[in-house]
Design a protein around this motif. Structure first.
Motif, PDB file in Angstrom:
ATOM      1  N   MET A   1      -5.088  -2.086   6.037  1.00  0.00           N
ATOM      2  CA  MET A   1      -4.001  -2.923   6.510  1.00  0.00           C
ATOM      3  C   MET A   1      -4.569  -4.226   7.071  1.00  0.00           C
ATOM      4  O   MET A   1      -5.604  -4.222   7.743  1.00  0.00           O
ATOM      5  CB  MET A   1      -3.218  -2.199   7.606  1.00  0.00           C
ATOM      6  CG  MET A   1      -2.474  -0.973   7.105  1.00  0.00           C
ATOM      7  SD  MET A   1      -1.127  -1.427   6.000  1.00  0.00           S
ATOM      8  CE  MET A   1      -0.693   0.171   5.344  1.00  0.00           C
TER       9      MET A   1
ATOM     10  N   ALA B   1      -0.735  -1.468  14.877  1.00  0.00           N
ATOM     11  CA  ALA B   1      -0.067  -0.416  14.124  1.00  0.00           C
ATOM     12  C   ALA B   1       1.383  -0.253  14.553  1.00  0.00           C
ATOM     13  O   ALA B   1       2.271  -0.086  13.716  1.00  0.00           O
ATOM     14  CB  ALA B   1      -0.813   0.906  14.296  1.00  0.00           C
TER      15      ALA B   1
ATOM     16  N   PHE C   1       3.069  -1.436  11.462  1.00  0.00           N
ATOM     17  CA  PHE C   1       2.286  -2.338  10.626  1.00  0.00           C
ATOM     18  C   PHE C   1       3.135  -3.525  10.165  1.00  0.00           C
ATOM     19  O   PHE C   1       3.099  -3.928   9.002  1.00  0.00           O
ATOM     20  CB  PHE C   1       1.685  -1.592   9.435  1.00  0.00           C
ATOM     21  CG  PHE C   1       0.609  -0.616   9.822  1.00  0.00           C
ATOM     22  CD1 PHE C   1      -0.628  -1.057  10.256  1.00  0.00           C
ATOM     23  CD2 PHE C   1       0.842   0.741   9.757  1.00  0.00           C
ATOM     24  CE1 PHE C   1      -1.615  -0.162  10.627  1.00  0.00           C
ATOM     25  CE2 PHE C   1      -0.145   1.647  10.124  1.00  0.00           C
ATOM     26  CZ  PHE C   1      -1.384   1.192  10.558  1.00  0.00           C
TER      27      PHE C   1
ATOM     28  N   HIS D   1       6.367  -3.762   9.797  1.00  0.00           N
ATOM     29  CA  HIS D   1       7.627  -3.439   9.130  1.00  0.00           C
ATOM     30  C   HIS D   1       8.628  -2.880  10.139  1.00  0.00           C
ATOM     31  O   HIS D   1       8.312  -1.951  10.890  1.00  0.00           O
ATOM     32  CB  HIS D   1       7.402  -2.416   8.011  1.00  0.00           C
ATOM     33  CG  HIS D   1       6.570  -2.941   6.878  1.00  0.00           C
ATOM     34  ND1 HIS D   1       5.191  -2.905   6.896  1.00  0.00           N
ATOM     35  CD2 HIS D   1       6.919  -3.504   5.701  1.00  0.00           C
ATOM     36  CE1 HIS D   1       4.736  -3.431   5.773  1.00  0.00           C
ATOM     37  NE2 HIS D   1       5.760  -3.801   5.030  1.00  0.00           N
TER      38      HIS D   1
ATOM     39  N   ALA E   1       9.675   1.383   3.689  1.00  0.00           N
ATOM     40  CA  ALA E   1       8.274   0.956   3.760  1.00  0.00           C
ATOM     41  C   ALA E   1       7.558   1.671   4.900  1.00  0.00           C
ATOM     42  O   ALA E   1       6.401   2.081   4.762  1.00  0.00           O
ATOM     43  CB  ALA E   1       8.198  -0.558   3.953  1.00  0.00           C
TER      44      ALA E   1
ATOM     45  N   SER F   1       6.557   5.238   4.046  1.00  0.00           N
ATOM     46  CA  SER F   1       5.438   5.348   3.104  1.00  0.00           C
ATOM     47  C   SER F   1       4.091   5.263   3.812  1.00  0.00           C
ATOM     48  O   SER F   1       3.054   5.587   3.212  1.00  0.00           O
ATOM     49  CB  SER F   1       5.529   4.239   2.048  1.00  0.00           C
ATOM     50  OG  SER F   1       5.233   2.965   2.611  1.00  0.00           O
ATOM     51  N   MET F   2       4.088   4.855   5.076  1.00  0.00           N
ATOM     52  CA  MET F   2       2.832   4.647   5.800  1.00  0.00           C
ATOM     53  C   MET F   2       2.594   5.654   6.909  1.00  0.00           C
ATOM     54  O   MET F   2       1.609   5.549   7.634  1.00  0.00           O
ATOM     55  CB  MET F   2       2.814   3.231   6.397  1.00  0.00           C
ATOM     56  CG  MET F   2       2.807   2.122   5.373  1.00  0.00           C
ATOM     57  SD  MET F   2       2.687   0.485   6.138  1.00  0.00           S
ATOM     58  CE  MET F   2       4.332   0.343   6.844  1.00  0.00           C
ATOM     59  N   ILE F   3       3.484   6.641   7.065  1.00  0.00           N
ATOM     60  CA  ILE F   3       3.372   7.540   8.212  1.00  0.00           C
ATOM     61  C   ILE F   3       3.330   9.006   7.788  1.00  0.00           C
ATOM     62  O   ILE F   3       3.775   9.377   6.711  1.00  0.00           O
ATOM     63  CB  ILE F   3       4.539   7.337   9.202  1.00  0.00           C
ATOM     64  CG1 ILE F   3       5.875   7.746   8.571  1.00  0.00           C
ATOM     65  CG2 ILE F   3       4.578   5.903   9.702  1.00  0.00           C
ATOM     66  CD1 ILE F   3       7.050   7.722   9.536  1.00  0.00           C
TER      67      ILE F   3
ATOM     68  N   PRO G   1      -2.125   9.284   5.807  1.00  0.00           N
ATOM     69  CA  PRO G   1      -1.472   7.984   5.869  1.00  0.00           C
ATOM     70  C   PRO G   1      -2.107   7.113   6.958  1.00  0.00           C
ATOM     71  O   PRO G   1      -2.844   7.620   7.816  1.00  0.00           O
ATOM     72  CB  PRO G   1      -0.025   8.341   6.216  1.00  0.00           C
ATOM     73  CG  PRO G   1      -0.131   9.626   6.953  1.00  0.00           C
ATOM     74  CD  PRO G   1      -1.290  10.364   6.353  1.00  0.00           C
ATOM     75  N   PRO G   2      -1.817   5.826   6.952  1.00  0.00           N
ATOM     76  CA  PRO G   2      -2.405   4.944   7.961  1.00  0.00           C
ATOM     77  C   PRO G   2      -2.010   5.303   9.393  1.00  0.00           C
ATOM     78  O   PRO G   2      -2.789   5.083  10.317  1.00  0.00           O
ATOM     79  CB  PRO G   2      -1.859   3.554   7.578  1.00  0.00           C
ATOM     80  CG  PRO G   2      -1.506   3.667   6.140  1.00  0.00           C
ATOM     81  CD  PRO G   2      -1.045   5.073   5.942  1.00  0.00           C
TER      82      PRO G   2
END
Length: 324
Positions: free
Chosen positions: A1, A6, A66, A68, A76, A79-81, A156-157
């Motif tokens: 990222m 975060a 991040f 969003h 979105a 998709s990152m968690i 995930p990030p």
């Protein structure tokens, strides 16, 4: 990222009818760290996590993951968690192996990759011997481990761990801590909610103490401990019924409200000046208060928790330690 932040919230709040569960929470969580939300049961930790994970719409304020927005860009964010809640999300009618393989396929892994990842996680969480057993036969601790494993099919990030070690025995709790450290070492960010002081102290780079839906303090564990000063006086009473007298003597001499933990026969006092300790012991004697003992200690996270919430923090109950 590309961003180093975060999570960022500003004035984040959530009400249920006339009840405010979370009130104007401001948080900034740096990427690649463990951020601890520490608070008693019902403080608002889970509600905060549910808003950040897009499972609950905020009543007011903003939150981004991040960069969003959790409301306007919820897809979105999702998709990152990864999220592990307080209750197991696995299917009780499937075996441990089948659950993990299913999660892998749902997350887009090939059949072979899902099988390989399931095998890795079963070994990592010491469930290989129970791989072919239905989850309905698992103990509470085993279900918890399987649920955590399912969260980590992919990394995930950002990972939300909502009271992840509740119900785990000390050995498995330590193993979970090692897993968390490994995830951060691989670049993940962890938001950890917990009622366990030792967990926050062991894992979190920064800690926010939340009580009644409000962040009442934030900093590193060392920052929070130092906020109480250099020393604490612990007064052990021979008769717990005399605690109100001891409280009155302490407040009269220092103007400080004493701290009360689980033990009704103990009063703890932050000391701005170590010389005050002798004065306090003398004041208790002059008030006819019988002492069983006393001691001067360095502040710990439990003292901070008591000072901020006036509620004792949780330690693992015997029934929790017995879970496997």
């Amino acid at each position: 990222m590309s961003t180093q932040i975060a999570i960022e919230t500003r004035g984040l709040g959530r009400s249920f009818g006339t009840m405010t569960a979370v009130d104007a929470v401001d948080l900034t969580v740096e990427a690649g760290t463990v951020f601890g939300l520490l608070g008693p049961n019902g403080a608002g930790k889970t509600t905060t996590v549910r808003m950040l994970a897009t499972l609950l719409r905020p009543s007011r304020g903003t939150a981004t993951v991040f960069g969003h927005d959790v409301v306007g860009q919820a897809t979105a964010v999702r998709s990152m968690i990864g999220l592990t809640g307080q209750y197991a999300a696995v299917d009780e009618n499937l075996t441990a192996w089948e659950n993990l393989r299913l999660f892998g396929r749902l997350l887009g892994l090939s059949r072979r990759a899902a099988q390989d990842r399931a095998a890795e996680l079963l070994e990592e969480f010491e469930l290989t011997g129970a791989a072919q057993r239905r989850v309905s036969s698992f103990s509470g601790g085993m279900r918890r481990r399987l649920d955590l494993a399912a969260t980590l099919i992919t990394v995930p990030p950002l990972i939300f761990l909502d009271e992840p070690t509740t119900g785990l025995d000390p050995h498995t709790r330590e193993r979970m801590w090692s897993v968390v450290r490994g995830l951060v070492g691989r670049g993940a960010t962890i938001l950890l909610t917990t009622q366990y002081l030792e967990e926050a102290d062991a894992l979190a780079d920064r800690i926010a103490v939340i009580d009644h839906g409000t962040v009442v303090a934030e900093g590193t564990a060392a920052d929070l401990k130092s906020s109480l000063g250099d020393e604490m006086l612990r007064i052990d009473l021979a008769d717990p019924a005399q605690r109100p007298l001891a409280d009155a003597a302490v407040e009269r001499l220092t103007g400080v409200t004493p701290l009360h933990g689980d033990n009704p026969a103990t009063v703890t006092v932050p000391l701005g000046d170590i010389g005050t300790a002798a004065d306090l012991i003398t004041a208790c004697r002059d008030s006819g208060i019988r002492l069983r003992g006393f001691g001067v200690e360095r502040p710990d996270l439990n003292s901070v928790f008591l000072a901020l919430t006036q509620r004792p923090a949780r330690t693992a109950r015997p029934t929790e330690r017995a879970s496997a």
